[in-house]
Design a protein around this motif. Structure first.
Motif, PDB file in Angstrom:
ATOM      1  N   GLU A 136       0.827  -1.042   0.003  1.00  0.00           N
ATOM      2  CA  GLU A 136      -0.092  -0.225  -0.083  1.00  0.00           C
ATOM      3  C   GLU A 136       0.842   1.431   0.009  1.00  0.00           C
ATOM      4  OE1 GLU A 136      -3.927  -1.346   2.128  1.00  0.00           O
ATOM      5  OE2 GLU A 136      -2.771  -0.477   3.448  1.00  0.00           O
ATOM      6  N   PRO A 137       0.488   2.438  -0.540  1.00  0.00           N
ATOM      7  CA  PRO A 137       1.120   3.406  -0.544  1.00  0.00           C
ATOM      8  C   PRO A 137       1.724   4.085   0.771  1.00  0.00           C
ATOM      9  CG  PRO A 137      -0.769   3.736  -2.145  1.00  0.00           C
ATOM     10  CD  PRO A 137      -0.834   2.358  -1.074  1.00  0.00           C
ATOM     11  N   GLU A 138       0.681   3.688   1.744  1.00  0.00           N
ATOM     12  CA  GLU A 138       1.301   4.203   3.121  1.00  0.00           C
ATOM     13  C   GLU A 138       2.045   3.389   4.120  1.00  0.00           C
ATOM     14  OE1 GLU A 138      -1.719   3.471   2.105  1.00  0.00           O
ATOM     15  OE2 GLU A 138      -2.672   5.433   1.666  1.00  0.00           O
ATOM     16  N   TYR A 139       2.459   1.987   3.432  1.00  0.00           N
ATOM     17  CA  TYR A 139       3.185   1.235   4.202  1.00  0.00           C
ATOM     18  C   TYR A 139       4.585   1.814   4.147  1.00  0.00           C
ATOM     19  CZ  TYR A 139       5.197  -3.330   5.132  1.00  0.00           C
ATOM     20  OH  TYR A 139       6.153  -4.407   5.731  1.00  0.00           O
ATOM     21  N   PRO A 140       5.087   1.727   5.411  1.00  0.00           N
ATOM     22  CA  PRO A 140       6.386   2.345   5.687  1.00  0.00           C
ATOM     23  C   PRO A 140       7.793   1.710   4.753  1.00  0.00           C
ATOM     24  CG  PRO A 140       6.020   1.049   7.279  1.00  0.00           C
ATOM     25  CD  PRO A 140       4.781   1.004   6.591  1.00  0.00           C
ATOM     26  N   LYS A 141       8.905   2.236   4.698  1.00  0.00           N
ATOM     27  CA  LYS A 141       9.978   1.987   3.876  1.00  0.00           C
ATOM     28  C   LYS A 141      10.835   0.831   4.968  1.00  0.00           C
ATOM     29  CE  LYS A 141      13.672   3.204   0.892  1.00  0.00           C
ATOM     30  NZ  LYS A 141      13.056   2.666  -0.252  1.00  0.00           N
ATOM     31  N   LEU A 142      10.055  -0.159   5.177  1.00  0.00           N
ATOM     32  CA  LEU A 142      10.732  -1.084   6.345  1.00  0.00           C
ATOM     33  C   LEU A 142      11.787  -2.163   5.648  1.00  0.00           C
ATOM     34  CD1 LEU A 142       7.306  -2.345   7.924  1.00  0.00           C
ATOM     35  CD2 LEU A 142       9.206  -0.511   8.949  1.00  0.00           C
ATOM     36  N   HIS A 143      11.738  -2.276   4.239  1.00  0.00           N
ATOM     37  CA  HIS A 143      12.520  -3.384   3.545  1.00  0.00           C
ATOM     38  C   HIS A 143      13.367  -2.689   2.443  1.00  0.00           C
ATOM     39  CE1 HIS A 143       9.560  -5.743   5.288  1.00  0.00           C
ATOM     40  NE2 HIS A 143       8.624  -5.011   4.604  1.00  0.00           N
ATOM     41  N   MET A 144      14.547  -3.261   2.313  1.00  0.00           N
ATOM     42  CA  MET A 144      15.614  -2.543   1.440  1.00  0.00           C
ATOM     43  C   MET A 144      15.251  -2.873  -0.042  1.00  0.00           C
ATOM     44  SD  MET A 144      17.241  -0.863   3.501  1.00  0.00           S
ATOM     45  CE  MET A 144      18.631  -0.255   2.410  1.00  0.00           C
ATOM     46  N   GLU A 145      13.983  -2.504  -0.556  1.00  0.00           N
ATOM     47  CA  GLU A 145      13.761  -2.806  -2.020  1.00  0.00           C
ATOM     48  C   GLU A 145      12.739  -2.005  -2.236  1.00  0.00           C
ATOM     49  OE1 GLU A 145      11.984  -6.953  -2.370  1.00  0.00           O
ATOM     50  OE2 GLU A 145      11.285  -6.708  -0.406  1.00  0.00           O
ATOM     51  N   ILE A 146      12.704  -1.959  -3.971  1.00  0.00           N
ATOM     52  CA  ILE A 146      11.384  -0.849  -4.062  1.00  0.00           C
ATOM     53  C   ILE A 146      10.156  -2.017  -4.457  1.00  0.00           C
ATOM     54  CG2 ILE A 146      10.822   0.447  -6.369  1.00  0.00           C
ATOM     55  CD1 ILE A 146      13.735   1.025  -6.439  1.00  0.00           C
ATOM     56  N   PRO A 147       9.120  -1.474  -4.131  1.00  0.00           N
ATOM     57  CA  PRO A 147       7.841  -2.484  -4.559  1.00  0.00           C
ATOM     58  C   PRO A 147       7.680  -2.632  -5.746  1.00  0.00           C
ATOM     59  CG  PRO A 147       7.273  -0.442  -3.531  1.00  0.00           C
ATOM     60  CD  PRO A 147       8.464  -0.588  -3.282  1.00  0.00           C
ATOM     61  N   ASP A 148       6.944  -3.636  -6.275  1.00  0.00           N
ATOM     62  CA  ASP A 148       6.767  -3.771  -7.556  1.00  0.00           C
ATOM     63  C   ASP A 148       5.670  -2.936  -8.168  1.00  0.00           C
ATOM     64  OD1 ASP A 148       8.573  -5.973  -8.590  1.00  0.00           O
ATOM     65  OD2 ASP A 148       7.539  -7.082  -7.097  1.00  0.00           O
ATOM     66  N   SER A 149       4.489  -2.696  -7.028  1.00  0.00           N
ATOM     67  CA  SER A 149       3.330  -2.070  -7.609  1.00  0.00           C
ATOM     68  C   SER A 149       2.935  -1.386  -6.008  1.00  0.00           C
ATOM     69  CB  SER A 149       2.336  -2.687  -8.185  1.00  0.00           C
ATOM     70  OG  SER A 149       2.016  -3.993  -7.267  1.00  0.00           O
ATOM     71  N   LEU A 150       2.244  -0.272  -6.137  1.00  0.00           N
ATOM     72  CA  LEU A 150       1.363   0.263  -5.138  1.00  0.00           C
ATOM     73  C   LEU A 150      -0.093   0.486  -5.346  1.00  0.00           C
ATOM     74  CD1 LEU A 150       4.022   3.308  -4.634  1.00  0.00           C
ATOM     75  CD2 LEU A 150       3.932   1.524  -3.128  1.00  0.00           C
ATOM     76  N   ALA A 151      -0.719  -0.105  -4.403  1.00  0.00           N
ATOM     77  CA  ALA A 151      -2.206   0.034  -4.416  1.00  0.00           C
ATOM     78  C   ALA A 151      -2.658  -0.483  -3.202  1.00  0.00           C
ATOM     79  CB  ALA A 151      -2.817  -0.870  -5.398  1.00  0.00           C
ATOM     80  N   PRO A 152      -4.040  -0.205  -2.743  1.00  0.00           N
ATOM     81  CA  PRO A 152      -4.588  -0.784  -1.522  1.00  0.00           C
ATOM     82  C   PRO A 152      -4.548  -2.200  -1.623  1.00  0.00           C
ATOM     83  CG  PRO A 152      -6.118   1.012  -2.682  1.00  0.00           C
ATOM     84  CD  PRO A 152      -4.932   0.568  -3.497  1.00  0.00           C
ATOM     85  N   ALA A 153      -4.460  -2.748  -0.557  1.00  0.00           N
ATOM     86  CA  ALA A 153      -4.344  -4.422  -0.171  1.00  0.00           C
ATOM     87  C   ALA A 153      -5.593  -5.026  -0.964  1.00  0.00           C
ATOM     88  CB  ALA A 153      -4.251  -4.611   1.109  1.00  0.00           C
ATOM     89  N   GLU A 154      -6.597  -4.377  -0.879  1.00  0.00           N
ATOM     90  CA  GLU A 154      -7.907  -5.158  -1.237  1.00  0.00           C
ATOM     91  C   GLU A 154      -7.595  -5.316  -2.903  1.00  0.00           C
ATOM     92  OE1 GLU A 154      -9.253  -3.483   2.370  1.00  0.00           O
ATOM     93  OE2 GLU A 154      -7.904  -2.719   0.797  1.00  0.00           O
ATOM     94  N   ARG A 155      -6.999  -4.125  -3.603  1.00  0.00           N
ATOM     95  CA  ARG A 155      -7.006  -4.394  -4.898  1.00  0.00           C
ATOM     96  C   ARG A 155      -5.789  -5.173  -5.308  1.00  0.00           C
ATOM     97  NH1 ARG A 155      -8.378  -5.289  -9.680  1.00  0.00           N
ATOM     98  NH2 ARG A 155      -7.005  -4.558 -11.113  1.00  0.00           N
ATOM     99  N   LEU A 156      -4.577  -5.003  -4.411  1.00  0.00           N
ATOM    100  CA  LEU A 156      -3.461  -6.158  -4.861  1.00  0.00           C
ATOM    101  C   LEU A 156      -4.088  -7.634  -4.649  1.00  0.00           C
ATOM    102  CD1 LEU A 156      -0.915  -4.195  -2.582  1.00  0.00           C
ATOM    103  CD2 LEU A 156      -0.947  -4.361  -5.236  1.00  0.00           C
ATOM    104  N   LEU A 157      -4.843  -8.020  -3.795  1.00  0.00           N
ATOM    105  CA  LEU A 157      -5.464  -9.374  -3.570  1.00  0.00           C
ATOM    106  C   LEU A 157      -6.542  -9.598  -4.420  1.00  0.00           C
ATOM    107  CD1 LEU A 157      -5.011  -9.287   0.227  1.00  0.00           C
ATOM    108  CD2 LEU A 157      -3.483 -10.533  -1.427  1.00  0.00           C
ATOM    109  N   ALA A 158      -7.114  -8.734  -5.219  1.00  0.00           N
ATOM    110  CA  ALA A 158      -8.217  -9.188  -6.162  1.00  0.00           C
ATOM    111  C   ALA A 158      -8.158 -10.249  -7.140  1.00  0.00           C
ATOM    112  CB  ALA A 158      -8.603  -7.741  -6.754  1.00  0.00           C
ATOM    113  N   GLU A 159      -8.850 -10.924  -7.446  1.00  0.00           N
ATOM    114  CA  GLU A 159      -8.812 -12.172  -8.116  1.00  0.00           C
ATOM    115  C   GLU A 159      -8.304 -11.611  -9.562  1.00  0.00           C
ATOM    116  OE1 GLU A 159      -8.848 -15.183  -7.609  1.00  0.00           O
ATOM    117  OE2 GLU A 159      -9.549 -15.225  -5.790  1.00  0.00           O
ATOM    118  N   ASP A 160      -8.625 -10.403 -10.035  1.00  0.00           N
ATOM    119  CA  ASP A 160      -8.229  -9.844 -11.127  1.00  0.00           C
ATOM    120  C   ASP A 160      -6.872  -8.925 -11.172  1.00  0.00           C
ATOM    121  OD1 ASP A 160      -9.485  -7.881 -10.068  1.00  0.00           O
ATOM    122  OD2 ASP A 160     -10.479  -7.235 -12.012  1.00  0.00           O
TER     123      ASP A 160
END
Length: 294
Positions: A141-165
């Motif tokens: 999610e966009p608000e998730y803090p920079k806890l990991h030393m990597e660039i995320p593959d995408s930014l979106a609400p979790a409900e969208r990231l987990l959608a079947e489509d």
């Protein structure tokens, strides 16, 4: 292979380490356990791992880390080359080296379960933000803090990231990361387990309020049990090491288990023995003792 079924690890009373069978497999956590705080493997520990393998004792790294973070130990996997990653969500062959690993087993978190977990935890702990760990991708999610030393593959609400489509819906979800900026870590864990129930397995390995949510019945212990069963190794023949709540089930299951000197109180209560801290090579100390007794 992909395993979508839940495996429940048995709980039992521990024998004392002295009464246990001679070990055939060593299962060790990495961060806070095998690794020093600077994320290095000390020369003493490297030598102890090699000596164990030479003596015919298999060594399995059992970690919450994703496969792509296993370069710190990929030179020390010896013959079998396997590691249990994502708190039991995957068994990975590391022989190919960083970036070339192969998934041998995947125990995914079903998207329906993941969405239920996200929704129930949002209701129970407003302000929770999420990241999604898949076999090869990392999304947040966009608000998730920079806890990991990597660039995320995408930014979106979790409900969208987990959608079947969702764009990466064909790739298995290994676990969800849930972070809360204000709650105390153990209190957040307790709250999340009550809110999510049996929809998923919830644990933590971070000193911050960061939870790791996997499929029902998926844990370090249950996946280690599957790997041991394939090898004809009983739990009495396993020696396990850990330091955080995500290690508790594995330490309870193993015939001999050791809490590190720096371990969480729940880990100390679960283990049948104790060793010195990770920065003092606590795993190597025990391996050296075990080999001296053979």
């Amino acid at each position: 292979m992909r395993d979508n079924g839940a495996v429940t690890s048995a709980t039992r009373q521990h024998e004392t380490p002295a009464a246990a069978l001679p070990p055939r497999l060593i299962a060790t956590d990495l961060d806070g356990t095998l690794l020093r705080d600077d994320k290095s493997v000390s020369p003493r520990t490297v030598a102890a791992l090699a000596a164990a393998e030479e003596a015919g004792i298999e060594v399995f790294f059992v970690t919450g880390r994703p496969a792509r973070w296993m370069d710190v130990v990929s030179d020390h996997v010896h013959g079998h080359g396997l590691a249990i990653c994502g708190n039991g969500a995957a068994v990975v062959d590391l022989h190919g080296g960083p970036g070339a690993h192969r998934f041998v087993m995947v125990r995914e978190l079903a998207r329906a379960n993941a969405l239920d977990a996200v929704r129930h935890l949002r209701d129970a702990a407003p302000g929770t933000v999420y990241a999604i760990e898949q076999t090869y991708g990392f999304h947040q999610e966009p608000e998730y803090p920079k806890l990991h030393m990597e660039i995320p593959d995408s930014l979106a609400p979790a409900e969208r990231l987990l959608a079947e489509d969702a764009p990466h819906a064909d790739e298995p979800v290994l676990k969800i990361l849930a972070y809360h900026p204000d709650l105390e870590p153990d209190a957040f864990l307790t709250l999340a387990r009550l809110a999510i129930g049996d929809r998923a397995n919830v644990t933590r390995s971070s000193p911050s309020a960061l939870l790791e949510i996997s499929g029902p019945g998926v844990s370090k212990a249950s996946t280690l049990a599957l790997c041991c069963a394939e090898r004809g190794i009983s739990h009495e023949e396993v020696v396990a090491f850990g330091d955080m709540p995500n290690d508790v089930e594995m330490l309870t299951w193993a015939g001999q288990s050791y809490a590190m000197g720096n371990a969480h109180p729940d880990v100390i209560a679960a283990a049948s023995g104790r060793t010195v801290a990770n920065n003092e090579d606590g795993v190597a100390v025990v391996i050296e003792q075990l080999l001296a007794e053979r």
